[in-house]
Motif scaffolding. Sequence first.
Motif, PDB file in Angstrom:
ATOM      1  N   LEU A  53      39.735  15.726  -1.258  1.00  0.00           N
ATOM      2  CA  LEU A  53      38.767  15.355  -2.281  1.00  0.00           C
ATOM      3  C   LEU A  53      37.352  15.647  -1.775  1.00  0.00           C
ATOM      4  O   LEU A  53      37.021  15.296  -0.641  1.00  0.00           O
ATOM      5  CB  LEU A  53      38.909  13.858  -2.566  1.00  0.00           C
ATOM      6  CG  LEU A  53      38.182  13.340  -3.786  1.00  0.00           C
ATOM      7  CD1 LEU A  53      38.922  13.728  -5.061  1.00  0.00           C
ATOM      8  CD2 LEU A  53      38.064  11.831  -3.704  1.00  0.00           C
ATOM      9  N   VAL A  54      36.530  16.271  -2.596  1.00  0.00           N
ATOM     10  CA  VAL A  54      35.165  16.538  -2.165  1.00  0.00           C
ATOM     11  C   VAL A  54      34.201  15.729  -3.033  1.00  0.00           C
ATOM     12  O   VAL A  54      34.433  15.540  -4.226  1.00  0.00           O
ATOM     13  CB  VAL A  54      34.857  18.052  -2.205  1.00  0.00           C
ATOM     14  CG1 VAL A  54      34.803  18.564  -3.625  1.00  0.00           C
ATOM     15  CG2 VAL A  54      33.561  18.360  -1.493  1.00  0.00           C
ATOM     16  N   GLU A  55      33.169  15.216  -2.410  1.00  0.00           N
ATOM     17  CA  GLU A  55      32.144  14.447  -3.121  1.00  0.00           C
ATOM     18  C   GLU A  55      30.798  15.093  -2.872  1.00  0.00           C
ATOM     19  O   GLU A  55      30.354  15.174  -1.726  1.00  0.00           O
ATOM     20  CB  GLU A  55      32.084  13.005  -2.589  1.00  0.00           C
ATOM     21  CG  GLU A  55      33.053  12.066  -3.272  1.00  0.00           C
ATOM     22  CD  GLU A  55      32.785  10.621  -2.884  1.00  0.00           C
ATOM     23  OE1 GLU A  55      33.717   9.819  -3.006  1.00  0.00           O
ATOM     24  OE2 GLU A  55      31.642  10.321  -2.466  1.00  0.00           O
ATOM     25  N   LEU A  56      30.169  15.525  -3.950  1.00  0.00           N
ATOM     26  CA  LEU A  56      28.847  16.119  -3.805  1.00  0.00           C
ATOM     27  C   LEU A  56      27.812  15.128  -4.306  1.00  0.00           C
ATOM     28  O   LEU A  56      27.890  14.673  -5.441  1.00  0.00           O
ATOM     29  CB  LEU A  56      28.746  17.401  -4.647  1.00  0.00           C
ATOM     30  CG  LEU A  56      29.696  18.547  -4.308  1.00  0.00           C
ATOM     31  CD1 LEU A  56      29.531  19.674  -5.322  1.00  0.00           C
ATOM     32  CD2 LEU A  56      29.417  19.056  -2.901  1.00  0.00           C
ATOM     33  N   ALA A  57      26.867  14.771  -3.460  1.00  0.00           N
ATOM     34  CA  ALA A  57      25.742  13.953  -3.918  1.00  0.00           C
ATOM     35  C   ALA A  57      24.722  14.909  -4.493  1.00  0.00           C
ATOM     36  O   ALA A  57      24.403  15.924  -3.870  1.00  0.00           O
ATOM     37  CB  ALA A  57      25.155  13.182  -2.751  1.00  0.00           C
ATOM     38  N   THR A  58      24.234  14.577  -5.687  1.00  0.00           N
ATOM     39  CA  THR A  58      23.303  15.524  -6.315  1.00  0.00           C
ATOM     40  C   THR A  58      22.159  14.817  -7.000  1.00  0.00           C
ATOM     41  O   THR A  58      22.312  13.705  -7.524  1.00  0.00           O
ATOM     42  CB  THR A  58      24.039  16.410  -7.348  1.00  0.00           C
ATOM     43  OG1 THR A  58      23.083  17.170  -8.070  1.00  0.00           O
ATOM     44  CG2 THR A  58      24.856  15.575  -8.333  1.00  0.00           C
TER      45      THR A  58
END
Lengths: 310, 246
Positions: free
Chosen positions: A259-264
């Motif tokens: 699972l990847v989590e991108l903070a944006t």
Amino acid sequence: MGGQARGMPEPLALDVRGLTVRYGSATAVHDLTLAVPRGETVALLGANGAGKSSVVNAALGLFRPAAGTVRLLGREPAAALEAGGVGAMLQHGGLPSEARVGEVLALVRRRYDDPWPLADLVATAGIGGLLDRAVDALSGGQRQRVLLALALAGAPPLLLLDEPTSAMDVEGRQAFWTTMRGLAARGHTVVFATHHLDEADAVADRVVVVAGGRVLADGTAAAIKSQIAGRTVRFRCPGLRDGLTGLPGVTGISGDADLVELATSDAEATLRALLDSRTPLPDLEVRGASLEQAFLHLTTQRDATEGALR
Amino acid sequence: MTDLLLFQLRRVGRNKQYLFFTVLLPALFTIFFTKVIGGQAPAGEYQDLAGAVLVSMMAYGAIGAALGATIRIAFDRSSGWLRQLRVTPVPTGSVFSVDVVVGALLVLPSLLVVALVGRFVNGVEFGLGTWLALIGSLWAGSVVFVALGVAVGLSLDAQAAGAAIGILGTVLAALGGLWFPVEMFPDGMAALARAMPSYWFAELGRDVAAGTFAGLPVMALAGYGVVFAAAALVVARRRPLHAVAG
């Protein structure tokens, strides 16, 4: 933000310089400096254990700091409290057993030369109908409102509130902050500790983010929000991720093997770019960043800029 | 400071448990002990016996009242009230002194009620001067237990303090010979009794009631008073009134 006290005729409402607080070997507050001019409404925003309460308690002179100075309205904390210039709600404050609300209020009001008129105080704190009530029979929210009335009893120019809404329900919170906005409009300086971003956003002119006993960020609520109120874009992505950090808006990347989590800071731009790249995005989710994530983000930012110092 | 004093007195006055243990119970004991033991005494000895029970129960009530009123400091600390007061213009020092005054004042009703019961129910016959001297000397001597209560109240958290009020009063009364006279004690326990401030407190009352010079009890009580007051000051310095209890 005006922060320069020198040369100004009116002292700062709250002037904390180089404050360090230690409990045994643990340091709760590190060399913290905070200047609050009169009339400002300031939120000390931080997670539990960030050092907010230590700052408030040291500001009230409840213990002697390991280093640093505190001035409230230009005086030592004890002198400022005795002069009636400061009202406070503490996290571990309480009311006496076997007493009635009205008696407690009268005891404290009598100490002020110019107390807040009773009828207006009762209305402002929202304790109508509670004056004859035994303290022991109050609910958590009622108790908190009585403590607010005690803090306001002397119509103090400066209010220091440590997580004042912690025992209140949603309606109670709303009413409380409406009251606070009214006080701020009347020129009272309000400094409050909270771990709710929405409370800080709704009430404060200025938000000071505290973590690990240091100031991480200090600015208008809008400015802080733009820094910490980012979004997280999540999806399953077992493959390579090298390209992801370069996407527009992305400020950080985390997650596990799958699972990847991108903070944006700009979810829309990030998503557009992701979709354009035709990357498969199974289980795609976009959600608001939690305060914890935001703090983490701010901490990493600070560490990157001040890395050499640590 | 008067307003704080009245405020505190009103609070204690609402505590039914306190009133029961410090006023009603010693009064009932006075009647009970006198009727049970005195009932079997030869006619000539009744007055001595009833007088001795009276003095013991005045001492018992006074000790309970002094301890109960002052150990309550622990409750006000635990509830956060003392901390709250610390951030108002109510000076913390006055809170402390008011509790000492409250402790001393609350001894008086206890002494008076037991004295009245002794006089009118049990028929103890003292001269007016003796009555006044007895009440006055025991009131003055109760300062020792006010100091003890302050020291204990500052040291303990609320739960321990609640237990301490009952236990301390009971231990001081039982071991100090207030319930059963020291003459009935075996040697070892009699020696222990003479190490109790409660024994010397009752001894002061017995000397005053008998009209003899109470030099030794006064000196012993003064010694205890100094020790307890010093302990209270040391604890107060170490654990400020507004410190969070723990």
